[in-house]
Design a protein around this motif. Structure first.
Motif, PDB file in Angstrom:
ATOM      1  N   MET A   1       0.842  -1.176   0.000  1.00 36.26           N
ATOM      2  CA  MET A   1       0.000   0.000   0.000  1.00 36.26           C
ATOM      3  C   MET A   1       0.885   1.237   0.000  1.00 36.26           C
ATOM      4  SD  MET A   1      -3.150   1.084   2.481  1.00 36.26           S
ATOM      5  CE  MET A   1      -2.327   1.419   4.006  1.00 36.26           C
ATOM      6  N   SER A   2       0.607   2.182  -0.899  1.00 37.00           N
ATOM      7  CA  SER A   2       1.334   3.441  -0.974  1.00 37.00           C
ATOM      8  C   SER A   2       0.512   4.541  -0.322  1.00 37.00           C
ATOM      9  CB  SER A   2       1.597   3.832  -2.422  1.00 37.00           C
ATOM     10  OG  SER A   2       2.431   2.897  -3.044  1.00 37.00           O
ATOM     11  N   THR A   3       1.173   5.349   0.462  1.00 38.05           N
ATOM     12  CA  THR A   3       0.517   6.477   1.091  1.00 38.05           C
ATOM     13  C   THR A   3       1.083   7.742   0.479  1.00 38.05           C
ATOM     14  OG1 THR A   3       0.431   5.168   3.112  1.00 38.05           O
ATOM     15  CG2 THR A   3      -0.130   7.483   3.303  1.00 38.05           C
ATOM     16  N   PHE A   4       0.198   8.658   0.138  1.00 41.71           N
ATOM     17  CA  PHE A   4       0.622   9.884  -0.506  1.00 41.71           C
ATOM     18  C   PHE A   4      -0.235  11.047  -0.034  1.00 41.71           C
ATOM     19  CE2 PHE A   4      -2.392   7.684  -3.176  1.00 41.71           C
ATOM     20  CZ  PHE A   4      -3.276   8.668  -3.572  1.00 41.71           C
ATOM     21  N   VAL A   5       0.198  12.238  -0.414  1.00 40.23           N
ATOM     22  CA  VAL A   5      -0.527  13.466  -0.096  1.00 40.23           C
ATOM     23  C   VAL A   5      -1.019  14.071  -1.397  1.00 40.23           C
ATOM     24  CG1 VAL A   5      -0.251  15.842   0.721  1.00 40.23           C
ATOM     25  CG2 VAL A   5       0.699  13.963   2.041  1.00 40.23           C
ATOM     26  N   THR A   6      -2.268  14.456  -1.422  1.00 39.31           N
ATOM     27  CA  THR A   6      -2.837  15.172  -2.552  1.00 39.31           C
ATOM     28  C   THR A   6      -2.949  16.635  -2.145  1.00 39.31           C
ATOM     29  OG1 THR A   6      -4.103  13.241  -3.232  1.00 39.31           O
ATOM     30  CG2 THR A   6      -4.832  15.360  -4.083  1.00 39.31           C
ATOM     31  N   THR A   7      -2.380  17.510  -2.978  1.00 39.63           N
ATOM     32  CA  THR A   7      -2.418  18.944  -2.677  1.00 39.63           C
ATOM     33  C   THR A   7      -3.302  19.666  -3.685  1.00 39.63           C
ATOM     34  OG1 THR A   7      -0.481  19.444  -4.042  1.00 39.63           O
ATOM     35  CG2 THR A   7      -0.080  18.909  -1.726  1.00 39.63           C
ATOM     36  N   SER A   8      -3.923  20.719  -3.233  1.00 38.82           N
ATOM     37  CA  SER A   8      -4.734  21.551  -4.129  1.00 38.82           C
ATOM     38  C   SER A   8      -3.826  22.474  -4.935  1.00 38.82           C
ATOM     39  CB  SER A   8      -5.730  22.377  -3.314  1.00 38.82           C
ATOM     40  OG  SER A   8      -5.052  23.323  -2.519  1.00 38.82           O
ATOM     41  N   HIS A   9      -4.400  23.130  -5.925  1.00 38.36           N
ATOM     42  CA  HIS A   9      -3.705  24.098  -6.771  1.00 38.36           C
ATOM     43  C   HIS A   9      -2.553  23.452  -7.547  1.00 38.36           C
ATOM     44  CE1 HIS A   9      -5.865  26.550  -3.834  1.00 38.36           C
ATOM     45  NE2 HIS A   9      -5.969  27.436  -4.810  1.00 38.36           N
ATOM     46  N   GLY A  10      -2.704  22.175  -7.824  1.00 35.89           N
ATOM     47  CA  GLY A  10      -1.659  21.434  -8.526  1.00 35.89           C
ATOM     48  C   GLY A  10      -1.721  21.613 -10.029  1.00 35.89           C
ATOM     49  N   ALA A  11      -0.903  20.854 -10.728  1.00 36.53           N
ATOM     50  CA  ALA A  11      -0.721  21.023 -12.166  1.00 36.53           C
ATOM     51  C   ALA A  11      -1.532  20.055 -13.016  1.00 36.53           C
ATOM     52  CB  ALA A  11       0.757  20.870 -12.504  1.00 36.53           C
ATOM     53  N   ASP A  12      -2.220  19.084 -12.421  1.00 32.28           N
ATOM     54  CA  ASP A  12      -2.962  18.140 -13.258  1.00 32.28           C
ATOM     55  C   ASP A  12      -4.313  18.717 -13.674  1.00 32.28           C
ATOM     56  OD1 ASP A  12      -4.737  17.741 -11.128  1.00 32.28           O
ATOM     57  OD2 ASP A  12      -4.380  15.601 -10.957  1.00 32.28           O
ATOM     58  N   PHE A  13      -5.044  17.966 -14.452  1.00 29.38           N
ATOM     59  CA  PHE A  13      -6.332  18.409 -14.987  1.00 29.38           C
ATOM     60  C   PHE A  13      -7.309  18.826 -13.886  1.00 29.38           C
ATOM     61  CE2 PHE A  13     -10.678  17.360 -16.353  1.00 29.38           C
ATOM     62  CZ  PHE A  13     -10.790  18.202 -17.456  1.00 29.38           C
ATOM     63  N   PHE A  14      -7.261  18.137 -12.747  1.00 34.28           N
ATOM     64  CA  PHE A  14      -8.173  18.407 -11.644  1.00 34.28           C
ATOM     65  C   PHE A  14      -7.640  19.463 -10.676  1.00 34.28           C
ATOM     66  CE2 PHE A  14      -8.950  14.033 -13.025  1.00 34.28           C
ATOM     67  CZ  PHE A  14     -10.269  14.153 -13.414  1.00 34.28           C
ATOM     68  N   GLY A  15      -6.456  20.006 -10.962  1.00 36.78           N
ATOM     69  CA  GLY A  15      -5.872  21.018 -10.078  1.00 36.78           C
ATOM     70  C   GLY A  15      -5.279  20.417  -8.819  1.00 36.78           C
ATOM     71  N   GLU A  16      -4.765  19.197  -8.936  1.00 34.65           N
ATOM     72  CA  GLU A  16      -4.165  18.515  -7.787  1.00 34.65           C
ATOM     73  C   GLU A  16      -2.802  17.951  -8.174  1.00 34.65           C
ATOM     74  OE1 GLU A  16      -8.140  16.855  -5.514  1.00 34.65           O
ATOM     75  OE2 GLU A  16      -7.052  15.489  -6.810  1.00 34.65           O
ATOM     76  N   ASP A  17      -1.994  17.718  -7.170  1.00 31.90           N
ATOM     77  CA  ASP A  17      -0.736  16.997  -7.319  1.00 31.90           C
ATOM     78  C   ASP A  17      -0.704  15.912  -6.260  1.00 31.90           C
ATOM     79  OD1 ASP A  17       0.469  18.460  -9.421  1.00 31.90           O
ATOM     80  OD2 ASP A  17       1.238  19.952  -8.025  1.00 31.90           O
ATOM     81  N   ARG A  18       0.009  14.822  -6.534  1.00 31.78           N
ATOM     82  CA  ARG A  18       0.172  13.738  -5.559  1.00 31.78           C
ATOM     83  C   ARG A  18       1.651  13.529  -5.300  1.00 31.78           C
ATOM     84  NH1 ARG A  18      -4.393  12.932  -8.050  1.00 31.78           N
ATOM     85  NH2 ARG A  18      -6.185  12.165  -6.923  1.00 31.78           N
ATOM     86  N   HIS A  19       1.992  13.425  -4.021  1.00 29.49           N
ATOM     87  CA  HIS A  19       3.380  13.247  -3.606  1.00 29.49           C
ATOM     88  C   HIS A  19       3.453  12.108  -2.595  1.00 29.49           C
ATOM     89  CE1 HIS A  19       4.384  17.134  -5.413  1.00 29.49           C
ATOM     90  NE2 HIS A  19       3.234  17.540  -4.920  1.00 29.49           N
ATOM     91  N   LEU A  20       4.392  11.187  -2.808  1.00 35.78           N
ATOM     92  CA  LEU A  20       4.588  10.109  -1.842  1.00 35.78           C
ATOM     93  C   LEU A  20       5.052  10.695  -0.511  1.00 35.78           C
ATOM     94  CD1 LEU A  20       6.373   7.412  -4.012  1.00 35.78           C
ATOM     95  CD2 LEU A  20       4.089   7.268  -3.010  1.00 35.78           C
ATOM     96  N   ILE A  21       4.566  10.129   0.558  1.00 34.74           N
ATOM     97  CA  ILE A  21       4.938  10.608   1.886  1.00 34.74           C
ATOM     98  C   ILE A  21       6.424  10.415   2.140  1.00 34.74           C
ATOM     99  CG2 ILE A  21       4.647  10.106   4.351  1.00 34.74           C
ATOM    100  CD1 ILE A  21       1.666  10.002   3.837  1.00 34.74           C
TER     101      ILE A  21
END
Length: 116
Positions: A1-21
């Motif tokens: 299982m991978s745990t990550f953080v989704t941030t707002s104002h990101g660069a993808d289509f939905f305005g989010e970015d995902r970063h591994l913890i």
């Protein structure tokens, strides 16, 4: 299982970015070494908090703080001792997202998630 953080104002289509913890924790180590002691505490705390947070935990950073964090994250991304291009890219993406949140006058949101 991978745990990550989704941030707002990101660069993808939905305005989010995902970063591994794990990447965020590594960035915190670099922030400790390249930022002055009196300015790194909030950034280090932000980067290390998801490691101990439960999945689904949300954090909101006010726009004014996001602007300051963007500057610090850019300094970490450009640090000559940060040899990992992947970590430098993560720091740059975080800095861009924080800067967009600050420019929009909106809070910057972080959410801890997991994948199977």
């Amino acid at each position: 299982m991978s745990t990550f953080v989704t941030t707002s104002h990101g660069a993808d289509f939905f305005g989010e970015d995902r970063h591994l913890i794990t990447s965020l924790a590594s960035l915190a180590d670099y922030a400790r070494s390249c930022l002055a002691a009196d300015e790194r505490d909030q950034l280090v705390q932000l980067l290390t908090a998801p490691a101990t947070a439960e999945v689904g935990t949300e954090q909101t950073i006010p726009a004014a703080d996001a602007g300051r964090l963007a500057t610090q994250l850019r300094r970490v991304a450009r640090n000559r001792y940060l040899r990992s291009k992947r970590l430098a890219a993560s720091a740059a993406l975080l800095a861009d997202a924080a800067a967009r949140a600050a420019a929009d006058g909106e809070p910057w949101h972080w959410r801890t998630e997991a994948t199977a």
